[in-house]
Design a protein around this motif. Structure first.
Motif, PDB file in Angstrom:
ATOM      1  N   UNK A  96       0.802  -1.214   0.000  1.00 34.69           N
ATOM      2  CA  UNK A  96       0.000   0.000   0.000  1.00 34.69           C
ATOM      3  C   UNK A  96       0.837   1.266   0.000  1.00 34.69           C
ATOM      4  N   UNK A  97       0.162   2.398   0.191  1.00 36.87           N
ATOM      5  CA  UNK A  97       0.825   3.698   0.203  1.00 36.87           C
ATOM      6  C   UNK A  97       1.356   3.973   1.601  1.00 36.87           C
ATOM      7  N   UNK A  98       2.527   4.564   1.666  1.00 35.62           N
ATOM      8  CA  UNK A  98       3.147   4.878   2.958  1.00 35.62           C
ATOM      9  C   UNK A  98       2.753   6.299   3.372  1.00 35.62           C
ATOM     10  N   UNK A 129      -1.777   2.914   3.715  1.00 31.81           N
ATOM     11  CA  UNK A 129      -3.149   3.169   3.262  1.00 31.81           C
ATOM     12  C   UNK A 129      -3.399   2.315   2.022  1.00 31.81           C
TER      13      UNK A 129
END
Lengths: 255, 255, 255, 255
Positions: free
Chosen positions: C187-189, C195
């Motif tokens: 996912x997004x950091x 997220x």
């Protein structure tokens, strides 16, 4: 080769949704519309009929029926007699009627579907739940609906429970000496397992089947937000009945 | 008639758990124990062996093997040769070895199982997910594990994705012009769908496959809390192999 | 004592929904309607205005505004000048404008609310998530939306993440040597946590914040199915602003 | 400056877990151990006592107590008299005892904590649920536990329900004419809302509070997998009591 579809009951809520679905699928062609209350002669170039007798000899493959119980049996019989494979969402058929229609379909070697429930997701859930219950006999059902719903548990939950009972080794779950300090906490009992009904505003129609075993759990959940979801089942029905030579009752037989 | 079981590798973590499982099931009898490092001659009246050669001619039905890769092939071959149906959880078999053992089992008409994964729930999840993907080609996988896990996605998630790919009509999901304002938000891409890996303390091993369609959703989730969960798969394996006449690779073939 | 409400922009989608909400609540009275495009003089006995100037001296307590950015500032100023407590859902205010309106409200000792988001559930979720992150610094956000949504992560997820960052002790989560075998899986950091954005047909707008700690987990989830959900926030706003003596920006300040 | 901690009842299950927790935190120093059944004189250099009287004048900041009801009151009083801030997980205090200890703590200006539940996640869930119920009065509680649990609903569910009742506007939920076709389906009634108890093998201790409103839903869930989770609450308690000048009952007062 596009499948040519007649929609009977096209002015009703389900019928009109079915019309849109057929129009939006390149593999399907809307061939004719039927409704006794229709005033128009055609809709976007598609001929409109008010009497099914005028459809004798018409060139079409499938008869989608979202009419009313009073005429659905006669409509389905008519479809089979005239070579249209019926896909019927109207309810109210007796077992005897279904048997007669099935026999007729065999005589004619025409496929067909009468389905009380077109939600593929709900049907998959029931099927998976029954299969899982063979290996995980400990389970509970939680169904969640909007708070205007009067009956509890839901018909789908009861149907799911019945399908599970057919294959699961019957057992009484929970601690032998379990005790409710508030009556009803453990939910409704069904063949030794429990069913819980949640009713809240904002919810639509949801069902979870939770399985538990030593060190693991398996949860199956279906969420139904909108009747539009039935259309994927109707679509599947149309595409399957043209390949079959016999009418079936229940979408599960085409999955 | 109780099934007589030999447990090879009974001093290891999985082997000793298997011993307890066999003892706790009235339909099974613990017949013998094997481990090269065993010092005792018997445990609770069950004979202990350190060399499998001493088990030639021994009266037993099933050979449960939780040993080490270096000996598992030879053990399994020995079991088949001596009429014990093998249930093998040791890993590291080559495809050629599995083929040879399968052929040998056919010659001997003995059932058997080599399983890289004994968690029935995980295997049911994969099976259901693949089946659902035929009707609901839009899906995403979310797998959740403890935060010591190094690789992402998990092996189980990749295996699930591969099984789905085999049957799902390939499609690229999401909006055509979708855009990540934070890189990675949409997860890992696999055959047009997405896989997300969550890592948090407190979690053990969990996996969700979420399907979406017009107006509905279907969610399948497996939670694994403890290795004890593998034992229901070993138990199932023992009871199934005695009815079969051929070795299979993968517990899914016995479900 | 019923609260008398003016609805500005009553012919728009949100405005007309607000009118229904006011009518349906016994504690509120619909006092007047305003819309420059209105042709009618009254609706069910409620006077309709096309020019706000005609509302000077009108007897009402609250000014609900769902108009357009071009007029919302002037409308809100007018409401405060004329003694109507504003509840404004129109977007596009600059910080300077909000400051001026807040100052004006203090001068007049009139309550008021300008809210970019009226979904109480979404705001509670953010608030609870921020509070929990003080005790559980290990967390991940999963947001799920329909598959027409272009941007990922959602604005609500980013807002939630920002609120968490303000109070959470910053830390990089996951195994030190964690590795993606498929890029994007983790996912997004964001400030050391992750997220994930799920996009599927059938979904509307959903968000989960999952916290993990030794031996436990806490999950907060909000599901938004329909814009009707905003109305409980508007309702709350109306009932709160009449008790206040100053305008606030953000519904969270009234919770 | 490290906080110096005495652990009373260090040979019990909770006490020994607390010892490990204190050792593993750089901000804490294990100063002494107390247990009437201890035979050793020291453990890893930490002095061991069998009689609390020998701890008069000892240099320490906090007294962690996981003993038994019969001695916990006397221990806590002793701690306060001797300048050790107590953090007490032993149960069985009467209201009168708690009042006396609170009064004593005020006299001495020493912080302290007596907590029936140290699970921060469970306490946050209750707190958030109560707060959300002010805005979303429609809710149901689902608690899920292992199938050896005898009582339903769980004590935590009842406590949560009571906290909600204190702040929620009482209302009878569900359709006015709702009807159970299987008794118990709608769960246990509490102040007009419902509580459902699920019991399955594999589960540990879990609780969900589901809120519903027009067009939206909010779900709060706590999962407890292991008693180790209590230690974060003990840790928090130790670090908070040294900053306080009065004993409190319930970890929620330190959050």
């Amino acid at each position: 080769m596009s499948i040519k579809v007649i929609v009977a009951g096209f002015k009703g809520r389900m019928g009109s949704t079915a019309v849109e679905m057929v129009k939006g699928d390149d593999e399907l062609t809307l061939a004719a519309l039927l409704d006794p209350f229709a005033a128009e002669k055609e809709v976007d170039g598609v001929p409109v009929f008010t009497d099914k007798a005028d459809l004798v000899g018409f060139d079409a493959d499938v008869w989608v029926d979202f009419t009313i119980p009073a005429v659905a049996y006669e409509n389905t019989r008519f479809a089979l007699e005239n070579g249209f494979a019926p896909v019927v969402g109207t309810t109210g058929f007796t077992e005897a009627q279904i048997q007669k229609l099935t026999d007729l379909s065999k005589d004619k070697s025409i496929g067909g579907l009468i389905a009380p429930n077109f939600a593929i997701g709900a049907i998959l859930l029931m099927k998976f739940a029954a299969e899982a219950s063979k290996y995980f006999p400990d389970l509970e059902i939680i169904e969640l609906h909007h708070d205007k719903k009067k009956d509890a548990p839901s018909g789908t939950a009861v149907k799911t429970a019945e399908l599970i009972r057919e294959v699961r080794e019957s057992k009484r779950q929970g601690a032998e000496d379990e005790m409710e300090t508030l009556a009803g906490a453990r939910g409704a009992e069904f063949d030794g397992f429990r069913i819980h009904s949640v009713r809240l505003p904002g919810l639509v129609a949801h069902q979870e089947v939770i399985f538990g075993a030593q060190g693991e759990g398996l949860t199956l959940r279906h969420d139904s937000y909108d009747r539009i979801s039935f259309m994927s089942g109707v679509n599947l029905g149309i595409k399957e009945v043209v390949k079959r030579d016999q009418l079936v009752y229940g979408l599960e037989h085409l999955l």
